[in-house]
Write a protein that holds these residues in place. Structure first.
Motif: not given
Length: 143
Positions: A13-14, A90-92, A129-133, A135-139
């Protein structure tokens, strides 16, 4: 208000276009305890672990500049190796947390990013990216 202090957000989300580390991991200075002659590393208020920072490039084409993501760990975290031909890594980020604040210089809303760990990015065909598990959203803005 229900949300106080940092809140969890999903990496995807970020950073929907991914993120890249520029450079290495640096110790964060405790400005209250350090002097000009004596560097004292900051400690996380909640865990007591040392605080580290990495400079990050957001792969979003509309993103401006770089910013820092802070990591709390007992020892200096390791940044994964850059793939062959890549200038940046490239990272997560695991356990990504956002702390909103008002930038005293601009009077604008900004965000500080903190994570529990950094790992190699898991890209899928077509980019992103496949990630994002988690939750949430932000700037975001420079931390």
């Amino acid at each position: 208000m229900a949300v106080q202090g940092p809140f969890k957000v999903a990496f995807g989300d970020v950073f929907p276009f991914g993120a890249f580390v520029k450079g290495g991991v640096e110790a964060v200075r405790d400005f209250d305890r350090s002097t000009r002659e004596n560097f004292v590393q900051a400690r996380d208020k909640d865990t007591g672990e040392l605080v580290w920072a990495v400079e990050v490039l957001d792969a979003d084409p509309e993103s401006k500049g770089t910013f820092k993501v802070k990591l709390s760990a007992p020892v200096q975290p390791l940044v994964p190796e850059a793939p062959a031909g890549f200038p940046f890594v490239p990272v997560e980020f695991n356990g990504l947390m956002v702390t909103p604040y008002v930038n005293s210089g601009t009077g604008r809303l900004a965000y500080s990013l903190k994570a529990s760990a950094v790992r190699p990015a898991n890209f899928k065909a077509g980019g992103g990216s496949r990630s994002g598990k988690d939750g949430g959203a932000a700037g975001k803005e420079a931390a």
